[in-house]
Design a protein around this motif. Structure first.
Motif, PDB file in Angstrom:
ATOM      1  N   PRO A  67       0.826  -1.216   0.000  1.00 41.88           N
ATOM      2  CA  PRO A  67       0.000   0.000   0.000  1.00 41.88           C
ATOM      3  C   PRO A  67       0.863   1.272   0.000  1.00 41.88           C
ATOM      4  N   CYS A  70      -3.719   8.841  -3.775  1.00 43.46           N
ATOM      5  CA  CYS A  70      -2.809   7.858  -3.176  1.00 43.46           C
ATOM      6  C   CYS A  70      -3.486   7.026  -2.101  1.00 43.46           C
ATOM      7  N   GLN A  71      -4.579   7.511  -1.588  1.00 40.17           N
ATOM      8  CA  GLN A  71      -5.275   6.741  -0.565  1.00 40.17           C
ATOM      9  C   GLN A  71      -5.720   5.427  -1.207  1.00 40.17           C
ATOM     10  N   ASP A  72      -5.637   4.359  -0.496  1.00 40.24           N
ATOM     11  CA  ASP A  72      -6.087   3.040  -0.973  1.00 40.24           C
ATOM     12  C   ASP A  72      -5.348   2.535  -2.203  1.00 40.24           C
ATOM     13  N   LEU A  73      -4.298   3.206  -2.574  1.00 41.94           N
ATOM     14  CA  LEU A  73      -3.578   2.769  -3.775  1.00 41.94           C
ATOM     15  C   LEU A  73      -2.478   1.787  -3.371  1.00 41.94           C
ATOM     16  N   THR A  74      -2.254   0.811  -4.242  1.00 44.74           N
ATOM     17  CA  THR A  74      -1.158  -0.115  -3.953  1.00 44.74           C
ATOM     18  C   THR A  74      -0.099  -0.023  -5.038  1.00 44.74           C
ATOM     19  N   ALA A 120      -2.897  -1.573 -10.508  1.00 48.96           N
ATOM     20  CA  ALA A 120      -3.506  -0.531  -9.673  1.00 48.96           C
ATOM     21  C   ALA A 120      -3.105   0.842 -10.185  1.00 48.96           C
ATOM     22  N   LYS A 136       1.022   3.298   3.371  1.00 51.38           N
ATOM     23  CA  LYS A 136       1.827   2.586   4.350  1.00 51.38           C
ATOM     24  C   LYS A 136       3.313   2.729   4.010  1.00 51.38           C
TER      25      LYS A 136
END
Ligand SMILES: Cc1cc2nc3c(=O)[nH]c(=O)nc-3n(C[C@H](O)[C@H](O)[C@H](O)COP(=O)(O)O)c2cc1C
Ligand code: SF4
Ligand code: SF4
Ligand code: SF4
Ligand code: SF4
Ligand code: FES
Ligand code: FES
Lengths: 160, 437, 683
Positions: free
Chosen positions: B267, B303-307, B312, B270
């Motif tokens: 993620p 960028c949120q929730d992006l892996t 993706a 992260k």
């Protein structure tokens, strides 16, 4: 043109590194290694390399003028290449560049009067995670700060 | 040598020897499973090797993400011509500094990967094209190659088999475009770094007009692990359709910049927060470049929730690229970022085709004027327009690489251009200078 | 044909052989796709992006200049997307283009100007400073203006691929890329001007034509080059009775677009200040200008006296005059003057070849054969210097058809670069090397043998024996030097049995009249018959003209109608482009002398058409189709049958070995050629 024994040996090795009839492949390495020793790509070197790889001097000119590390004019004994590309820009590379110019009183691709140091603003040198970065000749200097740069430039100006 | 602390989130496959004493030596390599995979591959048929690489879902790590096994399978097996393995170690995409570490810390892993590729396509010679600035790496690679020759891992009858392989390093001399595969081949042949017309692709007509496998350093470096532990094990590390790990280079406004080996699909947030230690100075994220300066820029929201994986990123209309992640904080001037990026492409355009040669320089001049506070409102649209006119119409992808970040910045940070209008000084300049001080 | 590919272009069903490029398939279907970098016959570049088209099922626009046709392909060449893309390419180009059309030589025939007009990209959104660089002179002929250059690389390719000279390259990178000459700041090359002509814009211009006129102010006259024997068609741009330029952009002749430096620029001898513009008569040892009527009268009277006194005539014809003039001259000599002492400077053993081929048909190659036949053997000639067009043909054959080229020459030649085998015949015996090639040559499906003056007399027969023994179809070319050397032979500018050959004429002490038309035998020789009455027809006061009693100022090839026959026996038409005051075509001069002597009834009218009719009727092999020649085409003289009279004097055959920059007398009076030679010597 006479070359050092080391360079001769390197040229020999290079010319043997490619398939038969493909000696032209050695051109760019030959120019770069010879430049390291001679300080620049001189017209004599162009002729010499052309002869050795079996092409016309014009073909060497075409190639040498394409690659940004090959220079016609001699650079300083210490060539300081400061990256200002995106990662370095974000971490102060631009300021380092300005600082170096001011301190040495020279600009892009210029050489100090004593021929000791030259400057070049370069594109990404592959040190982005340790930015801002610069190279002195082939040596990397990572995570530079104006203070570290000051010390580095001072030492280069005095170095033998 | 390592330049940053490793992160506990890393999955160390390609970097497993990093940090070992004398990690670059053949002894260390052999003591840590070195050449095991090659020995195994000697017992396999070329088809089996290629199949294993296909199973691994290894995708090219140089930027385009093309499946490696598939690419190898394009090499015409019954061609009477010699075949070549070429390693793309030109690493010049701004934001990218990973191949350097692979060669510096574990050169034999690359040699082993190359040898296995050689077995897979029946090639008997290879060239590692290393950018000229990386002279010390050429020396490291040359030493490793010499070591491998002296211990029978290169040359004639390798390990007593009837397989021969010669490996050479070849220096570039300053040209980003020579990272593009066909321009690289021209450069390898002693010519200007101008791309070739494709088709034919290098797999069919490559180095010296012969069939050639051309991959990125990291791609080859993944191969020993794939053969040693099986393609499936490698695939399992990543996400469907993209196996394994990716060396990710964090740079920019981040607390712990560095190169980290992360499993594909990691993620993004992260990665920024936990691997990279968050944005420098506690600031907010403004923009994110996922894989080198050629990629369309993402906003913080995107960028949120992006892996971190190919598909993706594609869904967000950007690319995983080379793994050069650039983090930009809230005080970054996006006009200036766009300008610097375009300046790079204008400098690196080979000049062969009209739209890239003229477009990059024209846009660079416009952006410069804009950033200097002399822009007009109509220029904003013109910048976007010119980038669009370049996009998809150039001879090689460098034109796209120049157009994409520009288009995305104009689109997503339009207001920042407006902020520069009417002779206003760059509103971000001051904040940035405070950071620097 | 069964294996044609079917596709659709702009809704039209189109068929094309596999491998055809979409741009060519479109062109054959009458659809013109714009292109700067694509150039038929040269390597592909995909650089200008002008030829982008939409292709169904392809995500991006495709360059039609690199895309081969495929079954079922659907192509659209004029959609709004395509038009927008082209417009944007032009906009990019114009960003750095000086737009100085009003003063640019190319104005009016510039491809960039045309495209801009067509796609409406004239309005500039570019307000930054343009790159400025001063124009450079690279040679007496070639000038380069970098800002105008659109980097289509046509010039580089025509020089490398077409000419085999490799004098142009590309230096620097990105937006500052430019074309560069082979010697740092200047060119050392063929000066052919091919690069200039092929340049779509005004970036390369010629020293000869620069700023002289605008294209639309010229009249264009298609005629044949006055220099070497290759017989290139050249289209002269004429304004106010001045030749402004030569080129062959309409690709109308056997040479397509090819011209060498002589054909393209060395027409300039015609207005050299030393050009003779009045007849001269020797009075007290000095040549004084006289009227035409006085000069003709003097000649006619003297000729008549000599004839009536049973005196001895000798007649020397030219390598440059038309077939009609040659025919008329030898007829005059034989029938009016009653002499068989007729000759010209012989430069290749054509008679021996025709003789050796007696009874065989289809054995003489035309210039197209050098481009089409699978194999070519060059014996004893430096074609690139002596026969630039034939050399060009062979290179093109190698590039396009991978022809096998064999070379047997005393020194290295440019053909070596494309040769399968090159042999040096140090001992000047070509048959040794030839025998060593026998197996290879016999394995070829067909062959053209081109031989220079080292092969003459019996050797020609041996060479033909060798060729015929290979067991494959072989065609031959006997090289000769000048624009109508071949015609001179065919028309009979050769001595009758027992007649004097040229050296014997000079050596004879008893000539009463010596008549030289368009030749300069006294340049190297001396006329022993001091008291002979010497008449010279020429453009200039040559060594021979200085020794004349009467000098008659002749028109040059560009100033007359008629026909000439090239080295391969191809007959082509000369078309009058201009006139120079005070001169007359040799045909007219001879006709006037005939009339003055009362010989008009024997000689017949002296118009080119009438004489050509007679040639067709009476010269063997010349019964060629008139319309082909009249329309500006080339018709090969018919196959030869029967023995050709040989005087057995191969020793008289000697090529002048003119190089690229010399051309006998014409070359001495060409400013362009002299300036090229001078600039080379000064380096
Ligand atoms: C302008 C440009 C620059 C590139 N630079 C690099 C590079 O520095 N290193 C690299 O591995 N690939 C680079 N690539 C990608 C290569 O063309 C090629 O796709 C890649 O090396 C293939 O290897 P892979 O499949 O293992 O990624 C570049 C591509 C372009 C268009
Ligand atoms: S897009 Fe065109 S000009 Fe740009 S690098 Fe590629 S080929 Fe060269
Ligand atoms: S004039 Fe002819 S030979 Fe000279 S550079 Fe141009 S094309 Fe080449
Ligand atoms: S000089 Fe003319 S022909 Fe040559 S690259 Fe430039 S525009 Fe094209
Ligand atoms: S090759 Fe011969 S005929 Fe052709 S242009 Fe040159 S001189 Fe004239
Ligand atoms: S951006 Fe400076 S080293 Fe990469
Ligand atoms: S004509 Fe096709 S790209 Fe130039």
């Amino acid at each position: 043109m006479t070359l050092s024994a080391e360079l001769e040996a390197r040229f020999d090795k290079l010319l043997k590194s490619y398939p038969p009839g493909r000696q032209r492949s050695a051109m760019i390495p030959m120019l770069l290694y010879a430049q390291d020793e001679l300080g620049s790509v001189t017209p004599e070197l162009v002729e010499e390399v052309a002869r050795r790889v079996g092409v016309e001097p014009l073909q060497v000119e075409e190639v040498m003028s394409y690659y940004s590390m090959l220079h016609r004019k001699p650079l300083g004994r210490y060539h300081v290449q400061i990256c200002t590309n995106i990662s370095c820009l974000l971490t102060g590379g631009e300021e380092l560049w300005q600082h170096a110019c001011k301190k040495l009183g020279i600009g892009h691709k210029e050489v100090t009067a004593d021929g000791q140091v030259s400057l070049e603003e370069v594109e990404c040198i592959g040190a982005c995670s340790w930015a801002p970065a610069l190279q002195v000749n082939y040596a990397f200097h990572h995570q530079m700060t104006p203070e570290k740069l000051d010390r580095l430039l001072d030492s280069l100006r005095k170095a033998q | 040598m390592l330049y940053n602390e490793p992160s506990p989130h890393e999955v160390k496959v390609l970097t497993r020897r990093f940090g070992l004493e004398n990690s670059a030596s053949l002894d260390t390599y052999l003591a840590t499973d070195g050449f095991k995979a090659f020995k195994k591959a000697l017992e396999m048929t070329p088809e089996q090797i290629i199949e294993e690489v296909k199973i691994s879902n290894l995708r090219g790590r140089g930027g385009a993400g093309f499946p490696a096994g598939l690419k190898w399978s394009f090499v015409p097996r019954n061609s009477p011509k010699p075949k070549y393995i070429v390693v793309n170690a030109d690493e010049s995409e701004p934001g990218t500094c990973k191949d350097r570490l692979l060669m510096e810390n574990d050169p034999h892993q690359l040699i082993e990967g190359v040898l296995i590729a050689g077995l897979a396509v029946d090639a008997h010679a290879g060239y590692i094209y290393i950018r000229g600035e990386y002279r010390y790496l050429i020396e490291i690679m040359d030493r490793a190659i010499a070591e491998a020759y002296s211990c029978g891992y290169l040359g004639k009858n390798i390990l007593g088999s009837n397989f021969h392989f010669d490996l050479y390093t070849h220096t570039g001399a300053g040209a980003y475009e020579c990272g593009e595969e066909s321009a690289l081949l021209e450069s390898l042949e002693g010519k200007r770094g101008v791309p070739r017309i494709r088709p034919p692709f290098p797999a069919v007509v490559g180095a010296f007009q012969c069939p050639t496998v051309l991959n990125n350093v990291e791609t080859y470096c993944a191969v020993p692990a794939i053969i040693r532990d099986g393609g499936a094990a490698f695939a399992a590390l990543g996400v469907p359709k993209a196996g394994g790990t990716k060396l990710t280079c964090l740079s920019g406004h981040i607390n712990k910049p560095g190169v980290y080996e992360l499993p594909l699909g990691f993620p993004v947030m992260k990665m920024i927060e936990e691997v990279g230690g968050g944005i420098r100075g506690g600031k907010k994220l403004k923009a994110f470049i996922p894989g080198g300066s050629s990629c369309p820029v993402l906003t913080a929201e995107e960028c949120q929730d992006l892996t971190m994986d190919y598909d993706a990123m594609a869904r967000k209309k950007t690319m995983l690229g080379s793994g050069g992640v650039v983090i930009m904080d809230e005080d970054t001037c996006m006009v200036r970022a766009a300008l610097r990026i375009m300046r790079f492409y204008a400098h690196e355009s080979c000049g062969w085709c009209i739209p890239c040669r003229e477009g990059t320089t024209w846009i660079r001049k416009l952006l410069q004027r804009f950033h200097d506070g002399m822009g007009q409102r109509s220029d904003i649209a013109l910048i976007g327009d010119l980038a669009k006119n370049m996009f998809g119409r150039t001879f090689c992808p460098l034109g796209d690489a120049a157009a994409m970040p520009t288009m995305s910045i104009v689109e997503k940070f339009y207001h920042e251009f407006e902020d520069h209008l009417d002779g206003k000084p760059c509103p971000y300049e001051k904040a940035r200078q405070l950071v620097m001080a | 044909m069964a294996d044609l590919v079917n596709l659709t272009i702009d809704g039209k069903p189109v068929q094309a052989p596999p491998g055809t490029l979409v741009i060519d398939a479109a062109k054959r279907a009458g659809i013109e796709v714009p292109a700067f970098c694509y150039y038929e016959g040269l390597s592909l570049q995909a650089a200008c992006r002008m030829c982008l088209v939409e292709v169904e099922k392809m995500p991006k626009l495709m360059t039609s200049c690199t895309l081969p046709v495929a079954e079922g392909m659907v192509v659209r060449t004029e959609t709004p997307t395509v038009a927008a893309a082209r417009k944007s390419m032009l906009e990019f180009l114009l960003a750095n283009h000086p737009l100085d059309c009003p003063v640019c030589d190319k104005g009016g025939e510039c491809e960039l100007q045309d495209m801009t007009f067509r796609y409406g990209a004239g309005e500039s959104r570019f307000s930054e400073n343009k790159v400025h660089k001063p124009e450079k002179q690279w040679s007496p002929v070639v000038f380069y203006d970098m800002p105008r250059c659109i980097l289509c690389y046509r010039c580089v390719r025509i020089c490398n691929e077409g000419m085999g000279v490799n004098a142009l390259g590309i230096v620097n990178r990105g937006v500052v890329s430019e074309i560069a000459p082979n010697k740092q700041d200047h060119l050392e090359c063929d000066e052919c001007g091919m690069c200039i002509d092929i340049c779509p814009v005004g970036a390369l211009t010629s020293g000869a034509y620069r700023y002289h006129t605008r294209p639309w102010e010229m009249e264009h006259v298609g005629t044949i080059c006055a220099h070497c024997a290759d017989g290139c068609k050249t289209t002269l741009g004429v304004r106010n009775n001045q030749i402004i330029r030569g080129n062959n952009r309409d690709r109308s002749g056997i040479n397509d677009e090819f011209l060498c430096v002589k054909g393209r620029y060395a027409f300039d001898f015609y207005n050299h200040p030393e050009r003779l513009q009045s007849p001269l008569l020797k009075v007290d040892g000095k040549l004084e200008p006289v009227s035409w009527s006085q000069a003709i009268e003097t000649v006619a009277k003297k000729f008549q006296q000599v004839r009536e006194a049973g005196g001895k005539f000798a007649v020397v014809g030219s390598n440059h005059t038309s077939n009609e003039e040659d025919f008329y001259l030898q007829k005059f000599g034989r029938q009016v003057l009653g002499t068989g002492n007729i000759d010209h400077h012989r430069t290749g053993d054509v008679p021996a070849l025709l003789d050796a081929l007696s009874g065989k048909t289809g054995k003489l190659a035309v210039s197209a054969d050098l481009y089409q036949r699978k194999a070519v053997l060059v014996v004893g000639a430096d074609l690139a210097l002596e026969h630039p067009f034939l050399s060009f043909q062979i290179r093109a054959n190698y590039r396009h058809h991978q022809a096998h080229v064999y070379v047997v020459t005393p020194r290295p030649v440019r053909e070596d670069a494309v040769a399968a085998v090159s042999l040096r015949d140090a001992c000047a015996d070509v048959f040794g090397p030839l025998e060593s090639l026998r197996a290879k040559l016999a394995a070829e499906p067909e062959l053209v043998i081109v031989f220079g003056d080292v092969v003459k007399g019996e050797a020609v027969r041996r060479l033909v024996d060798f060729g015929e023994s290979l067991g494959i179809p072989v065609k031959y070319v006997a090289l000769v030097d000048y624009s109508n050397s071949r015609g001179a032979v065919d028309m009979g500018l050769l001595p009758d049995a027992g007649g004097l050959a040229l050296p014997e004429m000079l050596a004879a002490g008893d000539l009463d009249a010596f008549w030289v038309v368009g030749a300069n035998p006294l340049k190297a020789g001396e006329l022993r018959s001091r008291s002979a009455f010497v008449v010279v027809q020429d453009m200039f006061l040559t060594e021979t003209a200085r020794a004349a009693d009467v000098v008659l100022p002749a028109a040059c090839a560009y100033e007359k109608n008629g026909t000439v026959t090239n080295v391969c026996g191809e007959v082509q038409k000369l078309k009058k482009a201009l006139g120079t005051m005070g001169t007359k075509p040799d045909l007219e001069i001879i006709g006037l002398i005939a009339r003055e002597m009362g010989a008009a009834p024997v000689m017949g009218p002296w118009t080119a058409e009438k004489v050509f009719d007679e040639i067709r009727r009476s010269v063997r092999g010349y019964d060629i189709p008139v319309p082909v020649v009249a329309a500006g085409g080339a018709a090969q003289t018919m196959p030869v049958n029967g023995r050709i009279p040989l005087d057995g004097r191969p020793d008289l055959i000697r090529s002048a070995r003119d190089s690229l920059f010399t051309s006998g007398t014409l070359g001495r009076y060409s400013k362009v050629l002299n300036s090229v030679v001078e600039s080379r010597n000064n380096r």
